[in-house]
Motif scaffolding. Structure first.
Motif, PDB file in Angstrom:
ATOM      1  N   ASN A 175      -3.807  -2.045   4.601  1.00 17.10           N
ATOM      2  CA  ASN A 175      -5.136  -1.975   5.190  1.00 17.10           C
ATOM      3  C   ASN A 175      -5.228  -0.655   6.180  1.00 17.10           C
ATOM      4  O   ASN A 175      -4.986  -0.966   7.289  1.00 17.10           O
ATOM      5  CB  ASN A 175      -5.540  -3.256   5.859  1.00 17.10           C
ATOM      6  N   GLU A 176      -5.642   0.412   5.626  1.00 17.89           N
ATOM      7  CA  GLU A 176      -5.687   1.332   6.792  1.00 17.89           C
ATOM      8  C   GLU A 176      -6.360   2.813   5.972  1.00 17.89           C
ATOM      9  O   GLU A 176      -6.789   2.579   4.864  1.00 17.89           O
ATOM     10  CB  GLU A 176      -4.311   2.128   7.159  1.00 17.89           C
ATOM     11  N   ASN A 177      -6.916   3.714   6.991  1.00 19.70           N
ATOM     12  CA  ASN A 177      -7.671   4.666   6.190  1.00 19.70           C
ATOM     13  C   ASN A 177      -6.576   5.741   5.510  1.00 19.70           C
ATOM     14  O   ASN A 177      -5.746   6.053   6.119  1.00 19.70           O
ATOM     15  CB  ASN A 177      -8.332   5.495   7.358  1.00 19.70           C
ATOM     16  N   THR A 178      -6.772   5.954   4.224  1.00 18.29           N
ATOM     17  CA  THR A 178      -5.910   6.674   3.337  1.00 18.29           C
ATOM     18  C   THR A 178      -5.629   8.194   4.030  1.00 18.29           C
ATOM     19  O   THR A 178      -4.490   8.324   4.023  1.00 18.29           O
ATOM     20  CB  THR A 178      -6.160   6.702   2.059  1.00 18.29           C
ATOM     21  N   LEU A 179      -6.436   8.747   4.202  1.00 16.96           N
ATOM     22  CA  LEU A 179      -6.607  10.202   4.776  1.00 16.96           C
ATOM     23  C   LEU A 179      -5.860  10.171   6.094  1.00 16.96           C
ATOM     24  O   LEU A 179      -5.051  11.188   6.426  1.00 16.96           O
ATOM     25  CB  LEU A 179      -7.632  10.765   4.649  1.00 16.96           C
ATOM     26  N   GLU A 180      -6.378   9.429   6.928  1.00 14.21           N
ATOM     27  CA  GLU A 180      -5.972   9.535   8.442  1.00 14.21           C
ATOM     28  C   GLU A 180      -4.499   8.965   8.522  1.00 14.21           C
ATOM     29  O   GLU A 180      -3.772   9.292   9.382  1.00 14.21           O
ATOM     30  CB  GLU A 180      -6.974   8.912   9.298  1.00 14.21           C
ATOM     31  N   GLN A 181      -4.427   7.730   7.885  1.00 12.65           N
ATOM     32  CA  GLN A 181      -3.062   7.018   7.991  1.00 12.65           C
ATOM     33  C   GLN A 181      -2.559   6.584   6.936  1.00 12.65           C
ATOM     34  O   GLN A 181      -2.482   5.271   6.404  1.00 12.65           O
ATOM     35  CB  GLN A 181      -3.395   5.854   9.105  1.00 12.65           C
ATOM     36  N   PRO A 182      -2.156   7.526   5.964  1.00 10.51           N
ATOM     37  CA  PRO A 182      -1.546   7.163   4.909  1.00 10.51           C
ATOM     38  C   PRO A 182      -0.141   6.077   4.849  1.00 10.51           C
ATOM     39  O   PRO A 182       0.640   6.462   5.890  1.00 10.51           O
ATOM     40  CB  PRO A 182      -1.076   8.707   4.104  1.00 10.51           C
ATOM     41  N   GLN A 183      -0.089   5.223   4.154  1.00  9.98           N
ATOM     42  CA  GLN A 183       0.799   4.093   4.085  1.00  9.98           C
ATOM     43  C   GLN A 183       2.128   4.378   3.211  1.00  9.98           C
ATOM     44  O   GLN A 183       2.973   3.480   3.306  1.00  9.98           O
ATOM     45  CB  GLN A 183       0.344   2.584   4.287  1.00  9.98           C
ATOM     46  N   HIS A 184       1.971   5.078   2.209  1.00 15.09           N
ATOM     47  CA  HIS A 184       3.004   5.162   1.174  1.00 15.09           C
ATOM     48  C   HIS A 184       3.326   6.654   0.933  1.00 15.09           C
ATOM     49  O   HIS A 184       3.656   7.070  -0.050  1.00 15.09           O
ATOM     50  CB  HIS A 184       2.457   4.726  -0.038  1.00 15.09           C
ATOM     51  N   ILE A 185       3.211   7.642   2.099  1.00 15.41           N
ATOM     52  CA  ILE A 185       3.562   8.682   2.006  1.00 15.41           C
ATOM     53  C   ILE A 185       4.679   9.203   1.609  1.00 15.41           C
ATOM     54  O   ILE A 185       4.906  10.312   1.017  1.00 15.41           O
ATOM     55  CB  ILE A 185       3.234   9.420   3.642  1.00 15.41           C
ATOM     56  N   ASP A 186       5.885   8.372   1.687  1.00 15.78           N
ATOM     57  CA  ASP A 186       7.097   8.787   1.156  1.00 15.78           C
ATOM     58  C   ASP A 186       7.330   8.585  -0.351  1.00 15.78           C
ATOM     59  O   ASP A 186       8.377   8.565  -1.142  1.00 15.78           O
ATOM     60  CB  ASP A 186       8.204   8.125   1.852  1.00 15.78           C
ATOM     61  N   ASP A 187       6.512   7.662  -1.162  1.00 18.05           N
ATOM     62  CA  ASP A 187       6.232   7.278  -2.508  1.00 18.05           C
ATOM     63  C   ASP A 187       5.624   8.167  -3.340  1.00 18.05           C
ATOM     64  O   ASP A 187       4.865   8.772  -3.161  1.00 18.05           O
ATOM     65  CB  ASP A 187       5.761   5.917  -2.555  1.00 18.05           C
ATOM     66  N   ARG A 188       6.420   8.372  -4.629  1.00 19.81           N
ATOM     67  CA  ARG A 188       5.875   9.065  -5.566  1.00 19.81           C
ATOM     68  C   ARG A 188       5.349   8.065  -6.967  1.00 19.81           C
ATOM     69  O   ARG A 188       6.274   7.239  -7.063  1.00 19.81           O
ATOM     70  CB  ARG A 188       6.653  10.132  -6.154  1.00 19.81           C
ATOM     71  N   PHE A 189       4.338   8.163  -7.385  1.00 19.81           N
ATOM     72  CA  PHE A 189       3.629   7.190  -8.380  1.00 19.81           C
ATOM     73  C   PHE A 189       3.508   7.832  -9.735  1.00 19.81           C
ATOM     74  O   PHE A 189       3.310   8.845 -10.046  1.00 19.81           O
ATOM     75  CB  PHE A 189       2.541   6.751  -7.937  1.00 19.81           C
ATOM     76  N   GLU A 190       3.916   7.079 -10.814  1.00 16.08           N
ATOM     77  CA  GLU A 190       3.656   7.586 -12.302  1.00 16.08           C
ATOM     78  C   GLU A 190       2.391   7.647 -12.504  1.00 16.08           C
ATOM     79  O   GLU A 190       2.165   8.335 -13.576  1.00 16.08           O
ATOM     80  CB  GLU A 190       4.645   6.492 -13.168  1.00 16.08           C
ATOM     81  N   ALA A 191       1.385   6.806 -12.119  1.00 12.60           N
ATOM     82  CA  ALA A 191       0.064   6.598 -12.579  1.00 12.60           C
ATOM     83  C   ALA A 191      -0.685   6.580 -11.148  1.00 12.60           C
ATOM     84  O   ALA A 191      -0.446   5.776 -10.306  1.00 12.60           O
ATOM     85  CB  ALA A 191      -0.167   5.614 -13.604  1.00 12.60           C
ATOM     86  N   ILE A 192      -1.814   7.540 -11.049  1.00 10.77           N
ATOM     87  CA  ILE A 192      -2.884   7.235 -10.162  1.00 10.77           C
ATOM     88  C   ILE A 192      -4.038   7.161 -10.493  1.00 10.77           C
ATOM     89  O   ILE A 192      -4.479   8.071 -11.571  1.00 10.77           O
ATOM     90  CB  ILE A 192      -2.525   8.531  -8.836  1.00 10.77           C
ATOM     91  N   VAL A 193      -5.012   6.153  -9.907  1.00 12.75           N
ATOM     92  CA  VAL A 193      -6.201   6.069 -10.522  1.00 12.75           C
ATOM     93  C   VAL A 193      -7.083   5.910  -9.170  1.00 12.75           C
ATOM     94  O   VAL A 193      -6.655   5.322  -8.227  1.00 12.75           O
ATOM     95  CB  VAL A 193      -6.395   4.891 -11.376  1.00 12.75           C
ATOM     96  N   ALA A 194      -8.269   6.565  -9.094  1.00 15.89           N
ATOM     97  CA  ALA A 194      -9.164   6.301  -7.858  1.00 15.89           C
ATOM     98  C   ALA A 194     -10.709   6.553  -8.230  1.00 15.89           C
ATOM     99  O   ALA A 194     -10.632   7.432  -9.239  1.00 15.89           O
ATOM    100  CB  ALA A 194      -8.357   7.253  -6.765  1.00 15.89           C
TER     101      ALA A 194
END
Length: 520
Positions: free
Chosen positions: A283-302
């Motif tokens: 629960n945070e602002n994705t652009l200002e406070q990204p919480q998974h910044i060190d992770d890389r994902f196989e699929a991204i949807v948005a």
């Protein structure tokens, strides 16, 4: 199964409507979904405890919570439940117990205080356990003291007892591990609330037909996914849709700024039987406070908020998500900031598909620079898909889907699809039909060119257009009108003139008979 599912959905919607006259859509959504979730947790707890107690010839209902033996049983069951389910409920805290106590002998009994304690206890049961973060503050929007439920405590109690009694009569069929009927019904309710929520709907829900398109794209050629991520996950409908397109998703990741919607997403995950270890929602602002910044994902949807504001602070020029582009998305239009964020999070073998307003295809300045960098320098853009207008709740603007990959099979071209004219209009909303979705997905997967529908554009062609991606530049949908036969039109006009003269004469004759002056 379809009839049973539809019956369950209708029953739940009817119960939701018992609250409709008391409060606005957002509020009664939070209450009814919260109570359904509480009943679900209770039923899961009851089934799990009964399975543990079966060898002893006991049921969870049989346990005397006040006896020393009963307390030993409860401690043992709690330890196992926290591991397996992530939470714990005593027999006296189960939904059915409270519902029956509140409606004992057909009369409304006061249960609000006990109910409030139970909801707090569910969250507190996870304290210090691995599931604490997944269950924390889940019921904070279920305010049983709110005047929206009634003016007096008795009025509030009466309404809650009525809702719980109706819910208690419904069989959720949780025992069937192969069925996701309840999860689908929960999703159905979220969609129903979204359809009446106006502009707010986009904050928490992506229409299922759009979700299916995005999910089908990112799962193309795959049966299992290590991870799927949605940086603006809302109620989680997009993430869960991806799971329907493959045999297995190892873990779900998401971020949501709105606290109420964040709670709804976690409930939605649990209601679809996603184990608490298999999802990580922040629960945070994705652009200002990204919480998974060190992770890389196989699929991204948005489906990010269209043209949202963001700080666009110069500090972001040293942020790895944006630094290499040399420019930031404008503060009044964060669309490309979300794209850059997702590209940064995308695994080398991954696919991302996101819904955006059409402006991202052609706007200049910083956005044009970022668009050119993604295509010319990185060659990540795989497809551009135009969707019909008015398919999202709360906005009628036409939208598009951008598909990006870091390792593209077709590195010398970009696929353009114009699906904007392929839909069905129902009342005031446009919908993608099953055949529309099937055609779109088949065209994407087979990368076929079709007159007035799709075009495979070489990178040189895109460069010649100065990296403007406006779909009509690539997919010609112009319909030539049939030639007009001037001679036939002239003859038709002559015929009309004769008819008019005949009508005028008839009117003049009638006027003469009536002894009044003719207008002709």
């Amino acid at each position: 199964m379809t009839e049973e599912k539809q019956r369950l959905e209708q029953q739940l919607w009817n119960i939701a409507n018992t609250l409709r006259g008391k409060m606005d859509a957002d509020d009664f959504r939070d209450y009814i979904l919260g109570f359904i979730f509480y009943k679900y947790l209770s039923k899961k707890m009851d089934l799990y405890a009964n399975a543990i107690l079966k060898p002893d010839g006991l049921s969870y209902d049989d346990i005397d919570e006040e006896s020393s033996q009963g307390q030993e049983y409860l401690e043992a069951i709690k330890a196992e439940a926290l591991e397996a389910l992530g939470y714990f409920l005593k027999p006296s805290e189960l939904f059915s117990r409270l519902a029956k106590r509140g409606n004992a002998e057909g009369k409304s009994k006061f249960i609000l205080d006990d109910l409030s304690k139970v909801l707090v206890n569910i969250e507190q049961s996870t304290m210090g356990s691995e599931s604490e973060e997944e269950f924390g503050n889940l019921f904070e929007d279920l305010d049983l003291t709110s005047s929206k439920l009634g003016k007096s405590e008795n009025a509030k109690n009466e309404l809650i007892v009525k809702v719980m009694a109706h819910l208690d009569e419904i069989d959720f069929n949780i025992e069937d591990s192969e069925s996701d009927m309840l999860g689908d019904a929960y999703e159905y309710l979220i969609g129903k609330f979204a359809s009446g929520a106006g502009k707010k709907a986009g904050e928490f829900y992506t229409p299922q037909q759009v979700s299916k398109v995005l999910a089908s794209i990112v799962t193309t050629g795959k049966e299992k996914l290590k991870s799927v991520y949605d940086p603006t996950c809302g109620s989680g409908s997009l993430l869960l849709r991806v799971a329907k397109e493959v045999k297995e998703v190892n873990k779900f990741y998401g971020q949501e700024m709105n606290p109420t919607t964040f709670n709804l997403c976690r409930m939605n995950m649990i209601m679809h039987d996603v184990h608490y270890r298999r999802f990580d929602i922040k629960n945070e602002n994705t652009l200002e406070q990204p919480q998974h910044i060190d992770d890389r994902f196989e699929a991204i949807v948005a489906n990010p908020p269209f043209s949202a504001n963001w700080s666009a602070s110069n500090l972001f020029m040293s942020d790895d998500r944006f630094a290499s582009y040399g420019k930031l998305a404008p503060s009044s239009k964060a669309d490309f900031a979300f794209v850059q964020h997702m590209v940064h999070q995308l695994a080398d073998d991954g696919t991302m598909a996101c819904v955006l307003p059409h402006g991202v295809l052609f706007r200049g300045a910083a956005e044009g620079h970022i668009r050119e960098y993604l295509i010319r320098e990185k060659n990540y853009l795989d497809a551009v898909i135009g969707l019909p207008a008015n398919i999202f709740y709360g906005t009628s603007i036409p939208t598009c889907i951008l598909v990006l990959k870091k390792q593209r099979k077709d590195q010398d071209n970009v696929l353009f699809i114009d699906a904007s004219q392929h839909f069905e209009k129902i009342k005031t909303q446009n919908y993608l039909r099953e055949e529309d979705i099937a055609k779109l997905i088949t065209t994407y997967r087979e990368r076929t060119a079709e007159d007035k529908y799709s075009h495979v554009a070489q990178l040189e062609e895109i460069a010649e257009n100065d990296y403007n991606l406006n779909i009509p530049r690539y997919v010609d949908t112009f319909e030539e009108e049939e030639p007009v036969d001037i001679q036939a039109v002239a003859q038709e006009l002559k015929g009309l003139e004769k008819d008019m003269q005949s009508t005028d004469q008839s009117i003049a004759d009638y006027c003469k008979e009536l002894g009044i002056e003719s207008p002709f």
